[in-house]
Design an enzyme around this catalytic site. Structure first.
Site, PDB file in Angstrom:
ATOM      1  CE  LYS A  93      -3.871   1.872   2.753  1.00 50.36           C
ATOM      2  NZ  LYS A  93      -4.731   1.623   3.943  1.00 50.36           N
ATOM      3  CB  SER A 111      -8.207   0.426   5.543  1.00 50.06           C
ATOM      4  OG  SER A 111      -8.978   1.582   5.365  1.00 50.06           O
ATOM      5  CB  SER A 169      -7.991   3.293   2.640  1.00 47.79           C
ATOM      6  OG  SER A 169      -7.209   2.756   3.679  1.00 47.79           O
TER       7      SER A 169
HETATM    8  N1  GLN Z   1     -13.261   3.937   6.370  1.00 46.19           N
HETATM    9  C1  GLN Z   1     -12.555   4.299   7.557  1.00 46.19           C
HETATM   10  C2  GLN Z   1     -12.088   5.720   7.477  1.00 46.19           C
HETATM   11  O1  GLN Z   1     -12.259   6.307   6.480  1.00 46.19           O
HETATM   12  C3  GLN Z   1     -11.396   3.384   7.802  1.00 46.19           C
HETATM   13  C4  GLN Z   1     -10.215   3.661   6.968  1.00 46.19           C
HETATM   14  C5  GLN Z   1      -9.005   2.856   7.341  1.00 46.19           C
HETATM   15  O2  GLN Z   1      -9.098   1.820   8.000  1.00 46.19           O
HETATM   16  N2  GLN Z   1      -7.851   3.374   6.982  1.00 46.19           N
HETATM   17  O3  GLN Z   1     -11.562   6.254   8.394  1.00 46.19           O
END
Ligand code: GLN
Length: 480
Positions: free
Chosen positions: A71, A170, A146
């Site tokens: 990532k 994510s 994400s």
């Molecule tokens: N959807 C959640 C957020 O936007 C989690 C994102 C993540 O785990 N990085 O904060």
């Protein structure tokens, strides 16, 4: 079968038996990427040409010659790292993230840096300055976020495993949307050194793979103490060795009482029933736990804390130290304004503004401090629940992946879909997102949660479930 089609442990067996060479494996993965990438768009930066030079290094190391992707919020020495934001410009970190250093030293080959929601804020992989990634099972749909690029790369057969990060879901949510396995480890299990911070008290690095056994292997390499991360565990020595003689006999697996009245898409509700039956057949006892504070307050608590931490963490991007900058500003204020106006996307900007408001001295007690108290209640609620059960079984999301561009107009609704994943981060627990089967072409995933440091037991339970469900197939990646 071509080399790219094998899982990680099969690849290692075949490399050892000289059925194919690291160079052949590399070419096979590269060809797979070349043919699918126009449909998927998982990469921000490809590094396969430089990776090729690494192929013959460390021939006796555990992952010698195995391709992977990271990532793009994991720092890679000398390789552009963007967090999918324009604000980092062409920044090339001067060091490697510890988790990547461990894999590199184990012989893994980096095929590139993959797409994500900007600074890991989002759940579609559509909030990226580099455009959206598609779900390899159905390219009209989102891969989740994400860490959507990592999940898509593993699902499409680009690489047998990848790393992502999970602040509120994510890793688990894109794993479920793309039909692969993903583990969000216990907070402190894997070093966060070199992970670009979003919400530091919630962020955790973890692996994606197409079998649970492959997750075990990757965890055995990255779960270790690191003096560079002060929140990293010292005393724990988790054993991620793959064993076949594991059992769920007499183990308790609970469903959450409060979640039972919430709506789920039919394939997810069916998967819950199917997995309950599998667990019972394996001798587990299905029970119920009550998590009223979590059901009611976890989403608000998470977003208050995540935005508060994000606004502090993102303060460093000002055009002075690293990344994108402007040279002709007339003063420092104008420079900050121009750098941040251009550099940050709209979701990131709105969270920085919200985080600033939540932590302002006049409101801090009422919002930020209150949220930290609710977080303690949430952790206590889980501790009580794990006094009564070994694991909790629940969905990852209430629905299957939406179409690209069809994301809810109402952003807060998008936040609410994280209800099943984000409480795990608030309490620092491990969560396994596992494959249960397909509904037409779309994979359906579910989640198993355990108490802190139960990651090895969670993966053992995953191994048992996988025996019944079978592992996911490589997705067609939009090819006819
Ligand atoms: N959807 C959640 C957020 O936007 C989690 C994102 C993540 O785990 N990085 O904060």
């Amino acid at each position: 079968m071509q080399p790219f089609e094998y899982n990680l442990h099969e690849i290692l067996e075949k490399l050892a038996a000289k059925e194919f060479s690291p160079a052949e494996l590399f070419e096979s993965c590269k060809n797979r990427i070349d043919s699918c990438e126009k449909n998927i768009h998982a990469f921000i930066t490809r590094t396969d040409e430089t990776a090729k030079a690494q192929l013959d290094k460390n021939p006796s190391s555990p992952l010698a010659g195995v391709p992977t992707v990271l990532k793009d919020n994991l720092c890679t020495k000398g390789i552009r790292t963007t967090a999918a934001s324009k604000i980092l410009g062409n920044w090339k970190p001067p060091y490697d993230a510890s988790a990547w250093k461990d894999l590199r030293e184990a012989g893994a080959i980096l095929m590139g840096k993959v797409n994500m929601d900007e600074f890991a804020m989002g759940n579609t992989c559509g909030n990226s300055a580099f455009g959206p990634t598609a779900n390899p099972n159905d390219i009209s749909r989102v891969p989740g976020g994400s860490s959507g690029g990592s999940a898509a790369a593993v699902s499409a057969g680009y690489v047998p495993f990848a790393l992502g990060s999970d602040t509120g879901g994510s890793i688990r949510q894109p794993a479920s949307y793309c039909g692969v396995y993903g583990l969000k480890p216990t907070y402190g299990m894997v070093s966060r050194y070199g992970l670009i911070s979003y919400g530091s008290s919630l962020d955790q690095i973890g692996p994606f793979a197409r079998t649970v056994r492959d997750l075990q292997l990757v965890m055995s390499l990255i779960a270790k103490y690191d003096p560079m991360d002060s929140s990293c565990f010292r005393e724990k020595h988790p054993d991620f060795t793959h064993r076949e003689d594991v059992s769920l006999k007499g183990k308790k697996v609970a469903l959450v009482k409060e979640f039972q009245s919430f709506t789920l898409d039919a394939p997810i509700a069916e998967a819950m029933n199917k997995v309950k039956k599998i667990l019972e057949d394996e001798g587990a006892i299905i029970t119920e736990v009550s998590l009223p504070v979590i059901a009611r307050y976890a989403v608000a608590c998470y977003y208050a804390l995540a935005m508060s931490e994000a606004h502090t963490n993102l303060e460093r991007y000002d055009g002075v130290r690293l990344g994108y900058t402007v040279k002709d500003a007339t003063g420092i204020k104008e420079m900050f304004e121009r750098v941040r106006s251009y550099g940050f996307g709209s979701e990131v900007k709105s969270r920085i503004i919200a985080g600033t408001c939540l932590t302002e001295p006049v409101r801090c007690e009422e919002y930020y401090v209150a949220a930290t108290k609710v977080r303690t209640l949430i952790a206590q609620e889980f501790t009580r629940a794990f006094g009564e059960t070994d694991f909790i079984l629940q969905p990852v999301t209430p629905s299957l992946p939406p179409k690209i561009g069809e994301v809810d107009e109402d952003e807060l609704k998008g936040y609410e879909t994280d209800l099943y994943t984000l409480p795990v981060n608030l309490a620092g627990l491990p969560g396994l997102s596992f494959f249960t089967g397909y509904s037409d072409t779309l994979p359906v995933g579910l989640q198993l949660i355990g108490p802190r440091w139960s990651d090895p037991e969670l993966l053992n339970a995953g191994v048992i479930i996988e025996r019944h469900t079978g592992s996911p197939k490589i997705a067609n990646g939009g090819l006819k």
